[in-house]
Design a protein around this motif. Structure first.
Motif, PDB file in Angstrom:
ATOM      1  N   LEU A 125     -36.389  21.734  18.400  1.00 25.09           N
ATOM      2  CA  LEU A 125     -35.096  21.656  18.499  1.00 25.09           C
ATOM      3  C   LEU A 125     -34.386  21.205  17.289  1.00 25.09           C
ATOM      4  N   VAL A 126     -34.923  20.379  16.240  1.00 26.41           N
ATOM      5  CA  VAL A 126     -34.191  20.156  15.094  1.00 26.41           C
ATOM      6  C   VAL A 126     -34.071  21.188  13.947  1.00 26.41           C
ATOM      7  N   ASP A 127     -34.690  22.118  14.101  1.00 23.19           N
ATOM      8  CA  ASP A 127     -34.831  23.170  13.360  1.00 23.19           C
ATOM      9  C   ASP A 127     -33.299  23.809  13.154  1.00 23.19           C
ATOM     10  N   ARG A 128     -32.862  24.073  14.320  1.00 22.54           N
ATOM     11  CA  ARG A 128     -31.733  24.493  14.367  1.00 22.54           C
ATOM     12  C   ARG A 128     -30.367  23.840  13.849  1.00 22.54           C
ATOM     13  N   TRP A 129     -30.399  22.598  14.003  1.00 23.20           N
ATOM     14  CA  TRP A 129     -29.551  21.586  12.798  1.00 23.20           C
ATOM     15  C   TRP A 129     -29.920  21.661  11.589  1.00 23.20           C
ATOM     16  N   ALA A 130     -31.333  21.617  11.057  1.00 22.77           N
ATOM     17  CA  ALA A 130     -31.378  21.745   9.854  1.00 22.77           C
ATOM     18  C   ALA A 130     -30.824  23.015   9.140  1.00 22.77           C
ATOM     19  N   SER A 131     -31.036  24.128   9.879  1.00 26.42           N
ATOM     20  CA  SER A 131     -30.600  25.293   9.255  1.00 26.42           C
ATOM     21  C   SER A 131     -28.989  25.214   9.029  1.00 26.42           C
ATOM     22  N   GLU A 132     -28.329  24.997  10.047  1.00 29.95           N
ATOM     23  CA  GLU A 132     -26.908  24.707  10.035  1.00 29.95           C
ATOM     24  C   GLU A 132     -26.605  23.707   8.705  1.00 29.95           C
ATOM     25  N   LEU A 133     -27.230  22.728   8.599  1.00 31.33           N
ATOM     26  CA  LEU A 133     -26.848  21.813   7.488  1.00 31.33           C
ATOM     27  C   LEU A 133     -27.048  22.381   6.164  1.00 31.33           C
ATOM     28  N   ALA A 134     -28.140  23.233   5.931  1.00 30.33           N
ATOM     29  CA  ALA A 134     -28.550  23.913   4.593  1.00 30.33           C
ATOM     30  C   ALA A 134     -27.471  25.028   4.425  1.00 30.33           C
ATOM     31  N   LEU A 135     -27.231  25.687   5.414  1.00 34.62           N
ATOM     32  CA  LEU A 135     -26.381  26.819   5.274  1.00 34.62           C
ATOM     33  C   LEU A 135     -24.990  26.095   4.719  1.00 34.62           C
ATOM     34  N   ALA A 136     -24.515  25.177   5.419  1.00 30.19           N
ATOM     35  CA  ALA A 136     -23.181  24.413   4.663  1.00 30.19           C
ATOM     36  C   ALA A 136     -23.308  24.088   3.484  1.00 30.19           C
ATOM     37  N   ALA A 137     -24.531  23.208   3.160  1.00 28.81           N
ATOM     38  CA  ALA A 137     -24.656  22.741   1.810  1.00 28.81           C
ATOM     39  C   ALA A 137     -24.636  23.705   0.742  1.00 28.81           C
ATOM     40  N   CYS A 138     -25.407  25.050   1.105  1.00 26.23           N
ATOM     41  CA  CYS A 138     -25.582  26.152   0.033  1.00 26.23           C
ATOM     42  C   CYS A 138     -24.163  26.746   0.033  1.00 26.23           C
ATOM     43  N   ALA A 139     -23.486  26.710   0.964  1.00 24.46           N
ATOM     44  CA  ALA A 139     -22.089  27.342   0.852  1.00 24.46           C
ATOM     45  C   ALA A 139     -21.004  26.445   0.108  1.00 24.46           C
ATOM     46  N   GLY A 140     -21.372  25.006   0.069  1.00 20.50           N
ATOM     47  CA  GLY A 140     -20.313  23.805  -0.564  1.00 20.50           C
ATOM     48  C   GLY A 140     -19.377  23.673   0.624  1.00 20.50           C
ATOM     49  N   GLN A 141     -19.826  23.870   1.996  1.00 24.09           N
ATOM     50  CA  GLN A 141     -18.943  23.488   2.995  1.00 24.09           C
ATOM     51  C   GLN A 141     -19.510  22.384   3.789  1.00 24.09           C
ATOM     52  N   GLU A 142     -18.437  21.758   4.692  1.00 23.03           N
ATOM     53  CA  GLU A 142     -18.906  20.824   5.507  1.00 23.03           C
ATOM     54  C   GLU A 142     -19.698  21.478   6.795  1.00 23.03           C
ATOM     55  N   PRO A 143     -20.834  20.877   7.306  1.00 21.92           N
ATOM     56  CA  PRO A 143     -21.361  21.633   8.322  1.00 21.92           C
ATOM     57  C   PRO A 143     -20.471  21.665   9.580  1.00 21.92           C
ATOM     58  N   PRO A 144     -20.891  22.581  10.681  1.00 21.11           N
ATOM     59  CA  PRO A 144     -20.140  22.649  11.939  1.00 21.11           C
ATOM     60  C   PRO A 144     -19.972  21.215  12.521  1.00 21.11           C
ATOM     61  N   GLU A 145     -18.898  20.824  13.271  1.00 19.71           N
ATOM     62  CA  GLU A 145     -18.786  19.491  13.766  1.00 19.71           C
ATOM     63  C   GLU A 145     -19.654  19.352  14.948  1.00 19.71           C
ATOM     64  N   TRP A 146     -20.031  20.147  15.586  1.00 17.12           N
ATOM     65  CA  TRP A 146     -21.140  20.378  16.708  1.00 17.12           C
ATOM     66  C   TRP A 146     -22.586  19.724  16.231  1.00 17.12           C
ATOM     67  N   ALA A 147     -22.846  20.152  14.952  1.00 20.55           N
ATOM     68  CA  ALA A 147     -24.121  19.810  14.270  1.00 20.55           C
ATOM     69  C   ALA A 147     -24.070  18.414  13.667  1.00 20.55           C
ATOM     70  N   ARG A 148     -22.883  18.100  13.002  1.00 18.21           N
ATOM     71  CA  ARG A 148     -22.839  16.915  12.407  1.00 18.21           C
ATOM     72  C   ARG A 148     -22.724  15.723  13.496  1.00 18.21           C
ATOM     73  N   ALA A 149     -22.076  16.028  14.579  1.00 23.07           N
ATOM     74  CA  ALA A 149     -21.895  15.007  15.679  1.00 23.07           C
ATOM     75  C   ALA A 149     -23.005  14.672  16.556  1.00 23.07           C
ATOM     76  N   ALA A 150     -23.835  15.621  16.637  1.00 25.30           N
ATOM     77  CA  ALA A 150     -25.090  15.290  17.399  1.00 25.30           C
ATOM     78  C   ALA A 150     -26.248  14.786  16.593  1.00 25.30           C
ATOM     79  N   LEU A 151     -26.183  14.610  15.259  1.00 24.26           N
ATOM     80  CA  LEU A 151     -27.526  14.434  14.418  1.00 24.26           C
ATOM     81  C   LEU A 151     -28.220  13.084  14.902  1.00 24.26           C
ATOM     82  N   ASP A 152     -27.493  12.023  15.541  1.00 27.74           N
ATOM     83  CA  ASP A 152     -28.459  10.973  16.187  1.00 27.74           C
ATOM     84  C   ASP A 152     -28.720  11.255  17.329  1.00 27.74           C
TER      85      ASP A 152
END
Length: 475
Positions: free
Chosen positions: A355-382
């Motif tokens: 499961l966690v790999d889907r979140w990690a991909s979103e965070l890495a994509l956002a970081a590489c693009a210099g953008q904030e991660p999608p809210e669904w990914a950020r909100a559900a981290l915990d």
């Protein structure tokens, strides 16, 4: 790569089959997917969210066990000046799963694909995990494509990650790849797996990291009973794993630089764990001089040798428990490294099965693009952190119970026999004994206080497949 810790050759029958069914019931393992989940999976398989970037001209290939259909990763290696370019495509599960929808909710409940000797319980419905989302050869697929440039020594000098359409050209297996590389017949993208893999292994040793080449236990039917053997990993397994580690390290560094992420962390090895492993080494006649570190010893072992294989199995169970560490808004945690990797690291290369790999991909994509991660990914981290912890506990129970069951099946007709062993743990005359051959671990009762770390004959008193219990006593 996620793998079953134990494997049955041929269909399990008799007590093995019944015990496995009982085990799944006892551990409340998820059953069939609900109809609404299957319906959404069918719709998503027909109409995924496709990226604009097209890299289907890159001749990717996959390396997996024979018969695998849930293909998370495809790769291509090439020379880049004096260094190398690694392209690593990861199945883009987010192209099929709508946040908050039936598939997402079900995946959050299942957390991980669970592996049993007679099959697996998948994280996602097979129409996705073995079909539309899998990087099968000859199929155009949405993927998270990593491009990592390395220098001549294998050190990372540039990282890019983006969504892209990809198309794998070939589905390879470890043994076939090893044969091609050893024979010198592999084409350059495949031959470079050895070159890059060995460079990364050397850097791992330089960092103080250690990759366990843990063999799979194999139970083989023979003459109306079973025998226990080990399937040792090939060099190709290790080289391929280094590409996954490289990507997980790159993702972790992107997250740390951006200030939001989820890492896989492991503190340094506890002293008590090393002491126990020294006793296990003694039991298995493995020479471990005191001036030799744990990492040095592990790198010197040959997983094709049964005693070394048994020791590597023990290492995998006693060297501490890795955890997931969440951070946000630039508040970097105190522990950011994984002791076995000896660097920051995250899980991001197996989203079809974790499961966690889907979140990690979103965070890495956002970081590489210099953008904030999608809210669904950020909100559900915990939430993902907690679900991975719970799912990891269930997976560990399944792994341990499967190994216990195999050992009980192997020994069920040998109750009363005497074996040579060594007591590796002891508390009030009850402890754990490592048997030399077959290489199993069981409970021992009645051992004296002076027997800890000593080699002694032990009598098998119980080997019961239905309860997966193996017990000994001093002979």
């Amino acid at each position: 790569m996620l793998r079953c810790p134990v494997h049955v050759t041929g269909a399990p029958e008799g007590p093995m089959r019944g015990a496995l069914d009982a085990l799944r019931t006892r551990l409340a393992v998820p059953g069939p997917f609900p109809p609404e989940v299957l319906a959404e999976a069918d719709r998503a398989a027909r109409d995924p969210a496709l990226p604009v970037h097209d890299t289907t001209d890159v001749p990717l290939f996959t390396i997996d066990p024979p018969g695998s259909l849930d293909l998370d990763q495809a790769l291509h290696l090439s020379r880049q000046g004096t260094g190398y370019r690694v392209r690593y495509a990861i199945a883009d599960v987010a192209a099929f799963v709508v946040p908050g929808g039936p598939l997402d909710r079900e995946a959050r409940q299942r957390v991980l694909t669970l592996y049993f000797p007679d099959g697996r319980v998948p994280l996602h419905p097979p129409v996705l995990s073995e079909g539309a989302a899998s990087l099968l050869p000859g199929q155009t697929r949405p993927a998270v494509l990593w491009t990592i440039d390395l220098d001549a020594d294998g050190r990372t000098r540039g990282v890019d990650v983006r969504r892209a359409l990809v198309r794998s050209r070939a589905r390879l297996d470890y043994a076939g790849v090893q044969q091609q590389i050893d024979a010198g017949t592999a084409e350059e993208p495949l031959a470079l797996l050895k070159t890059v893999g060995q460079l990364r292994e050397a850097l791992e040793a330089e960092r103080g990291g250690v990759s366990l080449r843990v063999p799979e236990q194999e139970i083989v039917p023979r003459d109306h009973t079973y025998e226990l053997a080990y399937r040792a990993p090939l060099a190709t397994d290790g080289w391929n794993a280094q590409i996954s580690l490289l990507t997980g390290m790159a993702a972790a560094e992107l997250m740390l630089a951006h200030g939001t992420g989820i890492l896989r962390t492991l503190p340094p090895t506890p002293v008590g764990a090393v002491d126990r492993l020294r006793r296990t080494a003694f039991a298995l006649h493995i020479d471990w001089p005191h001036h030799v570190s744990y990492a040095q010893l592990v790198r010197s072992l040959d997983p094709h040798r049964p005693r070394h294989a048994a020791f590597l199995q023990a290492c995998a169970t006693v060297m501490g428990h890795a955890e997931y560490t969440v951070f946000r808004d630039g508040r970097i945690p105190e522990l950011t490294t994984h002791a076995a990797v000896a660097a920051p690291y995250t899980h991001c290369t197996a989203p079809l099965r974790r499961l966690v790999d889907r979140w990690a991909s979103e965070l890495a994509l956002a970081a590489c693009a210099g953008q904030e991660p999608p809210e669904w990914a950020r909100a559900a981290l915990d939430v993902v952190h907690d679900r991975m912890a719970e799912g990891g506990r269930l997976a560990s129970k399944v792994d341990r119970a499967c190994i216990d069951l195999v050992e009980a099946v192997v020994l069920q007709d040998r109750v009363g026999e005497v074996f040579q062993g060594c007591v590796v743990e002891l508390d009030d005359h009850r402890g754990t004994v490592q048997v030399e051959s077959p290489a199993v671990i069981g409970e021992i009762r009645g051992a004296g206080p002076g027997s800890l770390g000593e080699r002694l004959p032990v009598r098998l008193t119980q080997a019961d497949p239905p309860t997966a219990k193996v017990s000994f006593e001093p002979a």
